[in-house]
Design a protein around this motif. Structure first.
Motif, mmCIF file in Angstrom:
data_model
loop_
_atom_site.group_PDB
_atom_site.id
_atom_site.type_symbol
_atom_site.label_atom_id
_atom_site.label_comp_id
_atom_site.label_asym_id
_atom_site.label_seq_id
_atom_site.Cartn_x
_atom_site.Cartn_y
_atom_site.Cartn_z
ATOM 1 N N UNK A 114 0.845 -1.201 0.000
ATOM 2 C CA UNK A 114 0.000 0.000 0.000
ATOM 3 C C UNK A 114 0.879 1.250 0.000
ATOM 4 N N UNK A 115 2.005 1.206 0.734
ATOM 5 C CA UNK A 115 2.920 2.344 0.754
ATOM 6 C C UNK A 115 3.616 2.523 -0.591
ATOM 7 N N UNK A 116 3.940 1.401 -1.264
ATOM 8 C CA UNK A 116 4.579 1.470 -2.580
ATOM 9 C C UNK A 116 3.667 2.169 -3.587
ATOM 10 N N UNK A 117 2.365 1.909 -3.489
ATOM 11 C CA UNK A 117 1.410 2.491 -4.436
ATOM 12 C C UNK A 117 0.978 3.906 -4.047
ATOM 13 N N UNK A 118 1.336 4.313 -2.828
ATOM 14 C CA UNK A 118 0.959 5.641 -2.344
ATOM 15 C C UNK A 118 1.910 6.685 -2.923
ATOM 16 N N UNK A 119 1.376 7.654 -3.653
ATOM 17 C CA UNK A 119 2.220 8.655 -4.315
ATOM 18 C C UNK A 119 2.450 9.892 -3.452
ATOM 19 N N UNK A 120 1.840 9.963 -2.290
ATOM 20 C CA UNK A 120 2.033 11.134 -1.432
ATOM 21 C C UNK A 120 3.421 11.103 -0.810
ATOM 22 N N UNK A 121 3.982 12.286 -0.566
ATOM 23 C CA UNK A 121 5.302 12.398 0.050
ATOM 24 C C UNK A 121 5.149 12.391 1.565
ATOM 25 N N UNK A 122 5.411 11.262 2.158
ATOM 26 C CA UNK A 122 5.347 11.119 3.614
ATOM 27 C C UNK A 122 6.321 10.019 4.035
ATOM 28 N N UNK A 123 6.682 9.936 5.312
ATOM 29 C CA UNK A 123 7.594 8.878 5.759
ATOM 30 C C UNK A 123 6.999 7.496 5.496
ATOM 31 N N UNK A 124 7.811 6.609 4.926
ATOM 32 C CA UNK A 124 7.348 5.256 4.585
ATOM 33 C C UNK A 124 8.434 4.234 4.929
ATOM 34 N N UNK A 125 8.895 4.276 6.163
ATOM 35 C CA UNK A 125 9.936 3.363 6.608
ATOM 36 C C UNK A 125 9.327 2.254 7.464
ATOM 37 N N UNK A 126 9.710 1.000 7.191
ATOM 38 C CA UNK A 126 9.181 -0.145 7.926
ATOM 39 C C UNK A 126 10.338 -0.959 8.505
ATOM 40 N N UNK A 241 13.603 10.809 2.361
ATOM 41 C CA UNK A 241 13.119 11.415 1.126
ATOM 42 C C UNK A 241 11.755 10.944 0.697
ATOM 43 N N UNK A 242 10.992 10.334 1.612
ATOM 44 C CA UNK A 242 9.671 9.820 1.261
ATOM 45 C C UNK A 242 9.698 8.478 0.562
ATOM 46 N N UNK A 243 10.889 7.846 0.459
ATOM 47 C CA UNK A 243 11.007 6.549 -0.199
ATOM 48 C C UNK A 243 10.488 5.434 0.710
ATOM 49 N N UNK A 244 9.991 4.348 0.086
ATOM 50 C CA UNK A 244 9.582 3.180 0.853
ATOM 51 C C UNK A 244 10.841 2.391 1.193
ATOM 52 N N UNK A 245 11.175 2.356 2.469
ATOM 53 C CA UNK A 245 12.391 1.698 2.927
ATOM 54 C C UNK A 245 12.043 0.612 3.931
ATOM 55 N N UNK A 246 12.537 -0.606 3.672
ATOM 56 C CA UNK A 246 12.359 -1.718 4.611
ATOM 57 C C UNK A 246 13.714 -2.002 5.252
ATOM 58 N N UNK A 247 13.783 -1.906 6.566
ATOM 59 C CA UNK A 247 14.967 -2.353 7.289
ATOM 60 C C UNK A 247 14.540 -3.549 8.124
ATOM 61 N N UNK A 248 15.307 -4.596 8.047
ATOM 62 C CA UNK A 248 14.943 -5.811 8.765
ATOM 63 C C UNK A 248 16.135 -6.407 9.470
#
Length: 510
Positions: A114-126, A241-248
């Protein structure tokens, strides 16, 4: 193509332009067949070949122009790189993997997509947390298939080369983001890769983040904010930068190595271990059935290692806390291999403009030291030996990749990849110059040697991310780092596949 860049980057030839002219037809052949099969002049194919060489040089932070190679005078589109590889079957692969998801993997998948498809500029870190074997890499792989199936770019990475090899197109975090060594709170990425690739990427993955310094994430944050800033007068205020980032990762396992660091420096918020009346604080009782009463080397590897047993032995290892014991025990295992030794001597020197400083450290002294992360001066190998790479050579050949030796030549080692997405590939490993800045020495030492060492015995930290069939644990003294014992025991699937030998000298006050 990869062999040409290895020669230029790691063993600079005297005349790289002549090397290009001699082998140009072979380097262009694949591009001609793929992009211009009917182009007799092959001018565009030359452009594609030179563009790929330039990109590879940049990934190693080397300037293409320094080699005097021709620059194409024609406009050609970018050659698709492996990060942008799109397959018609990606969506089907993702759907197939999702069939075996558990509830937690399913919830994480849909939230991230859902975050990948979201075009709004907001924090997307998981952050994906889970112990070893809980399916984190399986989730990453499914997400990569889904995003690539949308014709979007995924940039996977990991703090270790072993973990990076498990992700298709994966790189080490330092390589992908151009992180300097050493890292501190003011570090800035020295990346030379075109910002366009980072800007286009839809999903970023950083695995095994528990082993990364917090300074690494701060540096990546600053880099992505800068890349995603449209107006340079106004800095980007959005995290990553509003990128979808996954840290695991798994904070139960090893944390970053801090040389000479105290516990408080390694673990900012300490946990606690259960204590018993007959044990002191932070002590763990090892079940008696896991204790090795005999020689740990022969317990794990037997009395002799013949060619037909090499594949079996590649799934076994002895783990130690410190490099000193690793070197000694690898020699013991090597003696079990049938065959003769091949000995390679390094060429050592001091990197300095001062003749006086170079003369202060004779070659005999340089030959006698082996700083962490460097191969020994006297490298003794046998055909069939299991070795481990000590440097990133190219994609799929990262620091920590394990091989079995197929042949030993004077200037090259032919080996088969044992781990990661390139498993089964036959590769050629050249001698290279190694000059790490953090060696604990009062000068910069350069060693020209094959960037490998035997890997029957490894440090516990180096084994993180690997799954083996049989493991021996050698503890001449207690483990010194958070999570090391946990990592050592969790390299196998069953407790019966672990044997441990403890040689702790108990002192008594007198």
């Amino acid at each position: 193509m990869s062999r040409y860049h290895c020669i230029c980057v790691f063993g600079p030839p005297a005349k790289p332009r002549e090397l290009w002219d001699e082998f140009k037809p072979y380097m262009c052949e694949d591009f001609c067949r793929k992009h211009h099969p009917n182009d007799d002049a092959s001018t565009h194919c030359e452009g594609y070949a030179m563009k790929e060489i330039s990109d590879i040089f940049l990934s190693h932070r080397v300037n293409y122009n320094e080699y005097g190679l021709p620059v194409p005078a024609w406009n050609i589109p970018d050659v698709p790189c492996s990060e942008e590889y799109i397959s018609d079957t990606e969506v089907l692969l993702a759907a197939d993997k999702m069939k075996s998801f558990n509830a937690e993997q399913t919830a994480a998948y849909y939230q991230i997509m859902a975050a990948v498809k979201d075009v709004t500029m907001r924090p997307k870190c998981f952050f994906i947390d889970g112990p070893g074997g809980s399916g984190k890499t399986y989730l990453y792989t499914t997400l990569m298939h889904s995003v690539r199936g949308m014709n979007q770019v995924v940039l996977p990475s990991a703090t270790t080369g072993i973990a990076a090899n498990l992700l298709q197109g994966g790189k080490t975090m330092h390589s992908l983001y151009g992180l300097p060594i050493p890292l501190n709170e003011t570090s800035v990425s020295n990346i030379k890769m075109a910002a366009g690739t980072l800007r286009k990427a839809k999903l970023f993955i950083i695995d095994e983040c528990a082993m990364a310094s917090n300074h690494a994430l701060y540096t990546i944050d600053r880099l992505l904010r800068e890349v995603m800033t449209e107006d340079k007068r106004y800095p980007n205020q959005i995290q990553f930068g509003g990128k979808v980032l996954i840290v695991g990762g798994d904070f139960r396992q090893c944390l970053p190595v801090i040389p000479h660091g105290m516990r408080a420096q390694i673990v900012q918020s300490n946990g606690s271990l259960p204590t018993f009346d007959d044990l002191g604080a932070d002590l763990i009782e090892i079940p008696q059935e896991l204790i090795c009463k005999d020689d740990i080397v022969r317990e794990i590897f037997g009395d002799t290692i013949t060619p037909e047993l090499v594949e079996t032995m590649s799934q076994r290892a002895i783990l130690c806390p410190k490099n000193y014991d690793v070197h000694n025990m690898n020699d013991q295992v090597m003696d079990l291999i049938v065959g003769d030794y091949h000995t390679y001597l390094s060429d050592d020197s001091v990197v300095s403009d001062s003749d006086e400083e170079r003369n202060n450290f004779p070659v005999e002294f340089l030959n006698s030291v082996t700083p962490s992360g460097m191969p020994p001066h006297r490298l003794r190998l046998k055909i069939g030996c299991i070795i481990q790479l000590l440097r990133n050579l190219k994609k799929g050949l990262c620091n920590g990749t394990r091989f079995t030796i197929k042949s030993l030549k004077s200037n090259v080692i032919e080996a088969e990849v044992l781990t990661g997405s390139n498993k089964g590939d036959i590769v050629l490993i050249p001698r290279i110059d190694l000059a790490p800045s953090e060696t604990g020495l009062p000068f910069i030492m350069k060693r020209r040697q094959f960037p490998v060492k035997p890997a029957f015995v490894m440090t516990i930290n180096k084994a993180q991310g690997q799954t083996l069939e049989r493991v021996g644990i050698y503890l001449p003294e207690p483990v010194f780092g958070h999570g090391q014992l946990y990592v050592a025991f969790s390299r196998v699937k069953h407790s019966s596949d672990v044997k441990i030998i403890i040689k702790i000298q108990h002192c008594k006050a007198g």
